[in-house]
Design a protein around this motif. Structure first.
Motif, PDB file in Angstrom:
ATOM      1  N   ALA A 181     -37.674  63.694 -35.316  1.00 30.44           N
ATOM      2  CA  ALA A 181     -38.984  64.069 -35.866  1.00 30.44           C
ATOM      3  C   ALA A 181     -39.045  65.570 -36.135  1.00 30.44           C
ATOM      4  CB  ALA A 181     -40.100  63.648 -34.911  1.00 30.44           C
ATOM      5  N   ALA A 182     -38.452  66.355 -35.249  1.00 26.10           N
ATOM      6  CA  ALA A 182     -38.415  67.810 -35.470  1.00 26.10           C
ATOM      7  C   ALA A 182     -37.572  68.129 -36.709  1.00 26.10           C
ATOM      8  CB  ALA A 182     -37.866  68.526 -34.240  1.00 26.10           C
ATOM      9  N   VAL A 237     -35.038  72.258 -22.512  1.00 25.22           N
ATOM     10  CA  VAL A 237     -35.921  72.069 -23.667  1.00 25.22           C
ATOM     11  C   VAL A 237     -37.363  71.882 -23.202  1.00 25.22           C
ATOM     12  CG1 VAL A 237     -36.464  70.526 -25.598  1.00 25.22           C
ATOM     13  CG2 VAL A 237     -34.081  71.140 -25.109  1.00 25.22           C
ATOM     14  N   ALA A 258     -35.301  75.245 -31.415  1.00 23.93           N
ATOM     15  CA  ALA A 258     -33.939  74.977 -31.898  1.00 23.93           C
ATOM     16  C   ALA A 258     -33.469  76.070 -32.851  1.00 23.93           C
ATOM     17  CB  ALA A 258     -33.892  73.619 -32.599  1.00 23.93           C
ATOM     18  N   LEU A 267     -30.868  71.884 -32.935  1.00 23.19           N
ATOM     19  CA  LEU A 267     -31.379  70.531 -32.646  1.00 23.19           C
ATOM     20  C   LEU A 267     -30.293  69.637 -32.053  1.00 23.19           C
ATOM     21  CD1 LEU A 267     -33.918  69.925 -35.576  1.00 23.19           C
ATOM     22  CD2 LEU A 267     -34.434  70.182 -33.142  1.00 23.19           C
ATOM     23  N   THR A 315     -31.229  66.479 -24.024  1.00 19.06           N
ATOM     24  CA  THR A 315     -32.364  65.612 -23.668  1.00 19.06           C
ATOM     25  C   THR A 315     -32.110  64.146 -23.976  1.00 19.06           C
ATOM     26  OG1 THR A 315     -33.405  65.791 -25.860  1.00 19.06           O
ATOM     27  CG2 THR A 315     -33.987  67.472 -24.213  1.00 19.06           C
ATOM     28  N   ARG A 322     -40.523  72.054 -31.105  1.00 23.37           N
ATOM     29  CA  ARG A 322     -39.122  71.697 -30.915  1.00 23.37           C
ATOM     30  C   ARG A 322     -38.236  72.363 -31.971  1.00 23.37           C
ATOM     31  NH1 ARG A 322     -38.383  66.154 -28.061  1.00 23.37           N
ATOM     32  NH2 ARG A 322     -36.359  66.670 -27.175  1.00 23.37           N
ATOM     33  N   LEU A 323     -38.739  72.365 -33.194  1.00 23.01           N
ATOM     34  CA  LEU A 323     -38.014  72.995 -34.290  1.00 23.01           C
ATOM     35  C   LEU A 323     -37.886  74.503 -34.077  1.00 23.01           C
ATOM     36  CD1 LEU A 323     -36.795  73.073 -37.134  1.00 23.01           C
ATOM     37  CD2 LEU A 323     -39.143  73.050 -38.053  1.00 23.01           C
ATOM     38  N   TYR A 346     -24.942  76.160 -20.580  1.00 22.60           N
ATOM     39  CA  TYR A 346     -25.410  75.012 -21.373  1.00 22.60           C
ATOM     40  C   TYR A 346     -24.203  74.155 -21.771  1.00 22.60           C
ATOM     41  CZ  TYR A 346     -29.025  72.941 -24.542  1.00 22.60           C
ATOM     42  OH  TYR A 346     -29.953  72.142 -25.163  1.00 22.60           O
ATOM     43  N   VAL A 370     -36.119  64.523 -31.488  1.00 21.86           N
ATOM     44  CA  VAL A 370     -35.290  65.474 -32.230  1.00 21.86           C
ATOM     45  C   VAL A 370     -35.287  65.117 -33.716  1.00 21.86           C
ATOM     46  CG1 VAL A 370     -32.942  66.360 -32.509  1.00 21.86           C
ATOM     47  CG2 VAL A 370     -33.895  66.075 -30.226  1.00 21.86           C
ATOM     48  N   ASN A 379     -43.488  68.605 -32.973  1.00 21.84           N
ATOM     49  CA  ASN A 379     -42.317  68.744 -33.844  1.00 21.84           C
ATOM     50  C   ASN A 379     -42.030  70.204 -34.168  1.00 21.84           C
ATOM     51  OD1 ASN A 379     -42.119  65.978 -33.876  1.00 21.84           O
ATOM     52  ND2 ASN A 379     -43.258  65.748 -35.796  1.00 21.84           N
ATOM     53  N   GLU A 381     -39.550  67.459 -39.762  1.00 26.47           N
ATOM     54  CA  GLU A 381     -40.485  68.571 -39.988  1.00 26.47           C
ATOM     55  C   GLU A 381     -39.752  69.722 -40.688  1.00 26.47           C
ATOM     56  OE1 GLU A 381     -43.670  68.657 -39.575  1.00 26.47           O
ATOM     57  OE2 GLU A 381     -44.012  70.789 -39.934  1.00 26.47           O
ATOM     58  N   ASP A 387     -30.397  70.406 -28.447  1.00 18.29           N
ATOM     59  CA  ASP A 387     -31.534  69.695 -27.866  1.00 18.29           C
ATOM     60  C   ASP A 387     -31.165  68.228 -27.626  1.00 18.29           C
ATOM     61  OD1 ASP A 387     -33.896  68.150 -27.576  1.00 18.29           O
ATOM     62  OD2 ASP A 387     -35.093  69.538 -28.755  1.00 18.29           O
ATOM     63  N   ASP A 414     -33.218  62.764 -26.410  1.00 18.00           N
ATOM     64  CA  ASP A 414     -34.465  62.293 -27.024  1.00 18.00           C
ATOM     65  C   ASP A 414     -34.284  62.196 -28.538  1.00 18.00           C
ATOM     66  OD1 ASP A 414     -36.992  61.769 -27.967  1.00 18.00           O
ATOM     67  OD2 ASP A 414     -37.922  63.555 -27.087  1.00 18.00           O
TER      68      ASP A 414
END
Lengths: 200, 200
Positions: A187-188, B137, B167, A172, A179, B163-164, B119, A185, B160, A191, A175, A181
């Motif tokens: 919010a992920a 992403v 990651a 994350l 991004t 994205r999780l 990256y 991120v 979410n 989760e 990420d 964002d």
């Protein structure tokens, strides 16, 4: 600029080691504040108040100093984890949330970019970066496994959870750095906390 | 060696694009088989049967070709995800497990090392690598969100979870590439599947 002076650097043994650690510390602070960019040893030396010659004496090359900066940054993060775990009345999910907030502080972004760059170089076998690979995962597993066992996991599960937690944080962060964002991120990560620690 | 010939490369528009895509494809195969090492455009051209001049014509520089290799590798992995999702009778956790097995195939290790190197370079702002950040992403979120919605998540949760999942896969690949501890990393991924898909 963080002045560290330039004396005592010829001391032997522990004193030399202390001085080296001080310089790494100052370099980490400098990178946090200013990034790496096209930083030269000369420029870094000027910024932290030490000669180019001394940086070569202690680190051999810019690449080796960058590896030391990555190691020291990682150690700072583990120290933070220890402090959070030692706080009375902080639940595991609270500690994880506090750690995540610290790790995603924009102040750390430069160090983390450097971390992933050195990691990538090491994976590709660049000689100066390779030594960093040894401890990128294992140094984290010990404290994370201990935290999981304290929270009630059996040792095998604790090991798997520790490894998973480390990987998810790094994924994350990758990420977030790509991004920008923050909200998405976070919010992920929430989760993940829900799955990992149970609905709070 | 994968011979791709060297004709038709001066065709305009779509034909030029096709030829470029063919060359990237051959380069991805070459990297998978032989790694990058200190590969030069000349060496790569010789290996895939095209002139150094043609590679410059299509890609401009080695760095830009490496970025294209990363993009194409990522696209191959998304294509694999689509195929797995389209298989009848494959549950979400089965599809995830199959994808993980493919991603951790030693054959892909060279591409993945390159992926993380590019990256890292992009995060540090190296000009040739930066364009790759745009889609690292987001290109994954669309198919992963769709898969989660199909499996019954509401859109916000699906986002979410997507994205999780991305990651966690990347974080555990970083671990695997650094430690080579296949068994430990697989066990951590199984722990993730248990949390993510429920005990099966």
């Amino acid at each position: 600029m963080t002045s560290t002076g330039d004396s005592g650097s010829e001391g032997a043994g522990g004193k030399d080691g202390d001085r080296r650690a001080q310089l790494v510390d100052a370099a980490v602070d400098h990178v946090a504040a200013h990034g790496i960019g096209d930083l030269s040893l000369r420029g870094l030396g000027a910024a932290i108040g030490v000669s180019h010659r001394m940086l070569i004496h202690y680190f051999g090359s810019k690449e080796q100093l960058l590896v030391e900066i990555v190691r020291a940054s990682e150690q700072r993060q583990r120290d933070l984890l220890s402090r959070l775990r030692a706080e009375p009345g902080v639940s595991p999910v609270d500690a994880a949330r506090l750690l995540w907030r610290q790790l995603t502080d924009p102040q750390l972004a430069n160090q983390e970019r450097l971390f992933f760059e050195i990691y990538g170089q090491a994976l590709r076998g660049r000689p100066e970066a390779v030594p960093v690979l040894d401890n990128l995962v294992t140094d984290w597993l010990e404290p994370l496994v201990a935290a999981e066992v304290t929270a009630g996991s059996d040792p095998a599960t604790a090991h798997n959870r520790a490894r998973l937690g480390l990987a998810t944080v790094r994924g994350l962060l990758l990420d977030l750095l790509a991004t920008g964002d923050r909200e998405g991120v976070d919010a992920a990560m929430e989760e993940f906390f829900r799955l990992y620690y149970g609905p709070g």
